[in-house]
Design a protein around this motif. Sequence first.
Motif, PDB file in Angstrom:
ATOM      1  N   ALA A 663       0.827  -1.205   0.000  1.00 32.94           N
ATOM      2  CA  ALA A 663       0.000   0.000   0.000  1.00 32.94           C
ATOM      3  C   ALA A 663       0.865   1.259   0.000  1.00 32.94           C
ATOM      4  O   ALA A 663       0.567   2.238  -0.707  1.00 32.94           O
ATOM      5  CB  ALA A 663      -0.929  -0.005   1.215  1.00 32.94           C
ATOM      6  N   ALA A 664       1.931   1.251   0.780  1.00 33.39           N
ATOM      7  CA  ALA A 664       2.815   2.412   0.850  1.00 33.39           C
ATOM      8  C   ALA A 664       3.515   2.646  -0.483  1.00 33.39           C
ATOM      9  O   ALA A 664       3.625   3.791  -0.960  1.00 33.39           O
ATOM     10  CB  ALA A 664       3.828   2.229   1.972  1.00 33.39           C
ATOM     11  N   TYR A 672       1.235  10.377  -3.926  1.00 29.95           N
ATOM     12  CA  TYR A 672       0.429  10.765  -2.776  1.00 29.95           C
ATOM     13  C   TYR A 672       1.073  10.384  -1.442  1.00 29.95           C
ATOM     14  O   TYR A 672       0.395  10.376  -0.411  1.00 29.95           O
ATOM     15  CB  TYR A 672      -0.958  10.139  -2.880  1.00 29.95           C
ATOM     16  CG  TYR A 672      -1.706  10.549  -4.130  1.00 29.95           C
ATOM     17  CD1 TYR A 672      -2.224  11.832  -4.269  1.00 29.95           C
ATOM     18  CD2 TYR A 672      -1.869   9.658  -5.189  1.00 29.95           C
ATOM     19  CE1 TYR A 672      -2.894  12.222  -5.424  1.00 29.95           C
ATOM     20  CE2 TYR A 672      -2.547  10.037  -6.346  1.00 29.95           C
ATOM     21  CZ  TYR A 672      -3.049  11.323  -6.458  1.00 29.95           C
ATOM     22  OH  TYR A 672      -3.719  11.693  -7.599  1.00 29.95           O
ATOM     23  N   LEU A 673       2.358  10.093  -1.453  1.00 26.31           N
ATOM     24  CA  LEU A 673       3.086   9.773  -0.239  1.00 26.31           C
ATOM     25  C   LEU A 673       4.547  10.114  -0.460  1.00 26.31           C
ATOM     26  O   LEU A 673       5.122   9.773  -1.507  1.00 26.31           O
ATOM     27  CB  LEU A 673       2.930   8.281   0.097  1.00 26.31           C
ATOM     28  CG  LEU A 673       3.499   7.790   1.434  1.00 26.31           C
ATOM     29  CD1 LEU A 673       2.755   8.426   2.611  1.00 26.31           C
ATOM     30  CD2 LEU A 673       3.422   6.268   1.533  1.00 26.31           C
ATOM     31  N   LEU A 674       5.148  10.819   0.493  1.00 27.56           N
ATOM     32  CA  LEU A 674       6.568  11.142   0.413  1.00 27.56           C
ATOM     33  C   LEU A 674       7.401   9.914   0.762  1.00 27.56           C
ATOM     34  O   LEU A 674       6.957   9.036   1.526  1.00 27.56           O
ATOM     35  CB  LEU A 674       6.903  12.286   1.360  1.00 27.56           C
ATOM     36  CG  LEU A 674       6.181  13.616   1.127  1.00 27.56           C
ATOM     37  CD1 LEU A 674       6.630  14.633   2.164  1.00 27.56           C
ATOM     38  CD2 LEU A 674       6.414  14.139  -0.288  1.00 27.56           C
ATOM     39  N   ASP A 679       8.706   5.101   4.147  1.00 30.10           N
ATOM     40  CA  ASP A 679       9.618   4.268   4.927  1.00 30.10           C
ATOM     41  C   ASP A 679       9.210   4.218   6.396  1.00 30.10           C
ATOM     42  O   ASP A 679       9.282   3.155   7.035  1.00 30.10           O
ATOM     43  CB  ASP A 679      11.045   4.815   4.797  1.00 30.10           C
ATOM     44  CG  ASP A 679      11.559   4.759   3.364  1.00 30.10           C
ATOM     45  OD1 ASP A 679      10.971   4.020   2.543  1.00 30.10           O
ATOM     46  OD2 ASP A 679      12.542   5.473   3.051  1.00 30.10           O
ATOM     47  N   ALA A 680       8.759   5.350   6.938  1.00 30.37           N
ATOM     48  CA  ALA A 680       8.364   5.392   8.347  1.00 30.37           C
ATOM     49  C   ALA A 680       7.140   4.519   8.600  1.00 30.37           C
ATOM     50  O   ALA A 680       7.038   3.845   9.637  1.00 30.37           O
ATOM     51  CB  ALA A 680       8.089   6.832   8.766  1.00 30.37           C
ATOM     52  N   ALA A 684       6.910   1.314  11.057  1.00 28.04           N
ATOM     53  CA  ALA A 684       5.928   1.285  12.144  1.00 28.04           C
ATOM     54  C   ALA A 684       5.096   0.009  12.084  1.00 28.04           C
ATOM     55  O   ALA A 684       4.758  -0.585  13.116  1.00 28.04           O
ATOM     56  CB  ALA A 684       5.032   2.515  12.069  1.00 28.04           C
ATOM     57  N   ALA A 685       4.757  -0.434  10.891  1.00 28.21           N
ATOM     58  CA  ALA A 685       4.006  -1.688  10.761  1.00 28.21           C
ATOM     59  C   ALA A 685       4.835  -2.876  11.231  1.00 28.21           C
ATOM     60  O   ALA A 685       4.328  -3.785  11.902  1.00 28.21           O
ATOM     61  CB  ALA A 685       3.573  -1.885   9.312  1.00 28.21           C
ATOM     62  N   GLU A 686       6.121  -2.872  10.871  1.00 30.54           N
ATOM     63  CA  GLU A 686       7.001  -3.949  11.316  1.00 30.54           C
ATOM     64  C   GLU A 686       7.094  -3.997  12.836  1.00 30.54           C
ATOM     65  O   GLU A 686       7.157  -5.072  13.444  1.00 30.54           O
ATOM     66  CB  GLU A 686       8.386  -3.773  10.702  1.00 30.54           C
ATOM     67  CG  GLU A 686       8.421  -4.016   9.191  1.00 30.54           C
ATOM     68  CD  GLU A 686       9.768  -3.655   8.585  1.00 30.54           C
ATOM     69  OE1 GLU A 686      10.522  -2.887   9.228  1.00 30.54           O
ATOM     70  OE2 GLU A 686      10.062  -4.120   7.465  1.00 30.54           O
ATOM     71  N   ALA A 687       7.107  -2.824  13.481  1.00 27.30           N
ATOM     72  CA  ALA A 687       7.241  -2.754  14.933  1.00 27.30           C
ATOM     73  C   ALA A 687       5.925  -2.961  15.667  1.00 27.30           C
ATOM     74  O   ALA A 687       5.917  -3.097  16.897  1.00 27.30           O
ATOM     75  CB  ALA A 687       7.835  -1.400  15.324  1.00 27.30           C
ATOM     76  N   SER A 688       4.815  -3.023  14.932  1.00 26.97           N
ATOM     77  CA  SER A 688       3.509  -3.117  15.577  1.00 26.97           C
ATOM     78  C   SER A 688       3.266  -4.519  16.123  1.00 26.97           C
ATOM     79  O   SER A 688       3.980  -5.475  15.818  1.00 26.97           O
ATOM     80  CB  SER A 688       2.412  -2.758  14.572  1.00 26.97           C
ATOM     81  OG  SER A 688       2.200  -3.817  13.663  1.00 26.97           O
ATOM     82  N   SER A 689       2.212  -4.635  16.905  1.00 26.01           N
ATOM     83  CA  SER A 689       1.836  -5.929  17.491  1.00 26.01           C
ATOM     84  C   SER A 689       0.730  -6.611  16.707  1.00 26.01           C
ATOM     85  O   SER A 689       0.161  -7.607  17.176  1.00 26.01           O
ATOM     86  CB  SER A 689       1.395  -5.718  18.940  1.00 26.01           C
ATOM     87  OG  SER A 689       0.263  -4.858  18.983  1.00 26.01           O
ATOM     88  N   VAL A 690       0.426  -6.122  15.522  1.00 31.75           N
ATOM     89  CA  VAL A 690      -0.660  -6.703  14.728  1.00 31.75           C
ATOM     90  C   VAL A 690      -0.321  -8.150  14.374  1.00 31.75           C
ATOM     91  O   VAL A 690       0.714  -8.438  13.765  1.00 31.75           O
ATOM     92  CB  VAL A 690      -0.897  -5.878  13.453  1.00 31.75           C
ATOM     93  CG1 VAL A 690      -1.953  -6.558  12.576  1.00 31.75           C
ATOM     94  CG2 VAL A 690      -1.340  -4.466  13.804  1.00 31.75           C
TER      95      VAL A 690
END
Length: 692
Positions: A663-664, A672-674, A679-680, A684-690
């Motif tokens: 998606a990024a 529509y995304l810098l 990258d951020a 953040a998704a990698e570090a999430s608990s999902v």
Amino acid sequence: MALAAGLATTLTAEARVTRIVIDSTTPVTGGAIPHETLRGRAFGELDPNDPKNAVITDVQLGRDTDGKVRYETSFTVTKPVNLGQASGFMWHDVPNRGGNIIINQTERDLGDIGLASGWQADNAGGTAVPTNHATGTNHWVVVPMARENGQLVTGKVLARVVNRSGPASQPLNVMGNPVPYLPATLDTTQAVLTTHTKETVNGQVTVGSVIPSDQWAFARCDATTGFAGRTPIDNNEANLPGNLPVHVCVNGGFNPNLLYELVYVAKGAYVLGVGAAAFRDVGSFFKYQSADDFGNPNPIAGRVTHSSMRGSSQSGNFTRQWIYMGMNQDEANRMVHQGAWPQIAGRRVAANVRWGQPDGVLELYQMGSEGPQWWTDYPDAVRGVAARSIFSRCNLTGTCPKVIEHFGGSEVFALKMTTEWVGTSANYDIPLTRSVRRYYIGSTTHGGGGGGFVHQPAATPVNCPGNNWGTGTFRANPMPSTQMVNVIRVAMRDWLMKGINPPPSRYPTLIGGTLVDPTPQAMGFPMGIPGIPASIFNPENFVFPVFDYDWGPQYNKTDATGVATNLPPPIRAVIPMKVPKVDADGNELGGVPTVLRDAPLGTYLGWNITATGFHAGQVCNYVGGYIPFATTQAERLASGDPRLSLVERYGSHDGYVAAVRAAANNAFAQGYLLAADRDALIQAAEASSVLR
């Protein structure tokens, strides 16, 4: 002194800033380029006979004895300490309800200059003039009150009290700030206080009763004193704003099940439109002038080559109103700002009409949707107004700015935005000019959420904004707009300074099949999502429509100027609204690609449901909601949820990260995304608990 006198003599025919005063200088911490903020005041004058000021309601009634109309307004300039590091770009920010604004570190690191100045002239709440100009932090503007034959004009004002209870008196507020007009008399026989037992979103009102004039008062009372021990309010205009808000005391107290609607004769009508001229003059002064009439230097003289005004929500509505009034042309016929960025704002603020309430948020009987809301000349078929646009005046003078606007879901469902896209007939996509870009950030709450990849945030209901509206049913919507705002910031600077076109406009359209009627069938909304009753989609509960109000013969329905004499105004027509189509999860289609929408953890709503109070069961004003997906298939089936669970969608944590990455990269590839935000978000998704 002789030079100053000469300047004053030669320039008196022009309306402009005549003097500035710097009250304080404060360093701004953080950033690669040291900045400082100068806080001060600007004094100016208008020629009421100048055609550029003729659009201002009551401007002729605000004249001093010499025929000029004068104002005083606050400003802040945030600039590099070393002006040699200035980029040449200036942001002229529009304060929201008097709030303080300092350009952010990203802009400071670019060497940009920030200017903010007052425009809201009602001198109430956040826009009241501070007692100490050096330490005050809000923005304000002092304008005259309209007078005829030396006397303050009087007229009718409407105020409403909702979700209040108990024996204590209640203030007349709008969006938490005082209704800024004092009663001309405390004689309650000259006013009417009516109760309503029900009001629907689409304007159906059930009237309760008229409270006898001897059973209420313009007074303060509490549980101890009661109605018998009430203290009359101070309605001396010389004591403004200290005697605001106006309080009303009712014998027997307020019933929380009723809405109280008061129509009273007021005095002290500010010439509100002078605030727009003050904003114009301040922007022009700091961009073009080297010094004021008294030799006080412009602290950024010669350092601004390009500029854009911008405002968010209420101040975004003012941005649109300001352009419509032709205020982007200064007294020397120059373009004030090359760009304009109205954010989450789909209407024009009521700041150029007698007795206007600029704090209003389009609840019932509040102004803001009158006149053309679109950028291309287009007829207002329902209200019978010939083809016009926000650009009608500036098109005649070649002073229209380049415009970037962005919106989200809550602006559709409660702030009546789609009229801007399809007009009052709602049957045709109004085209955009080449000088306008429009970006829709689907499934967002007003202003965007906090972002992040949290599947089950705290189940804390949100507060509904507006006039004491109540509490929402669903938890806060985290869908962010931050990343798109970052794109627009860069795009605006590059468009104006380098001639680089921004990304293409992206928003729901009729022709694209992504803008539809507000029914679950047309939207394709998945029924059976836990917590969403079918009743919310009923017309009396769901989308706030635009109303064709009859404000009376002294009101100009094209310009939204003049005097409203019908209060409350009859509703001549309910204008049809459209909403975005949604996918199988209930998330909106047709907007710019965003990571959380395209790798969702739940359904992100641009609306919420009011939990309790007078508006229970209706859309919770302009705030969104969030309903998480089930984690597993078994959990989903047990609740009857029609949406796939996280495990069914992504399989594992790595699967979810892969979806975020895709998606990024898609949003980045389309512009529509810098890169830094892409990258951020992946990190953040990698570090999430999902699904860990």
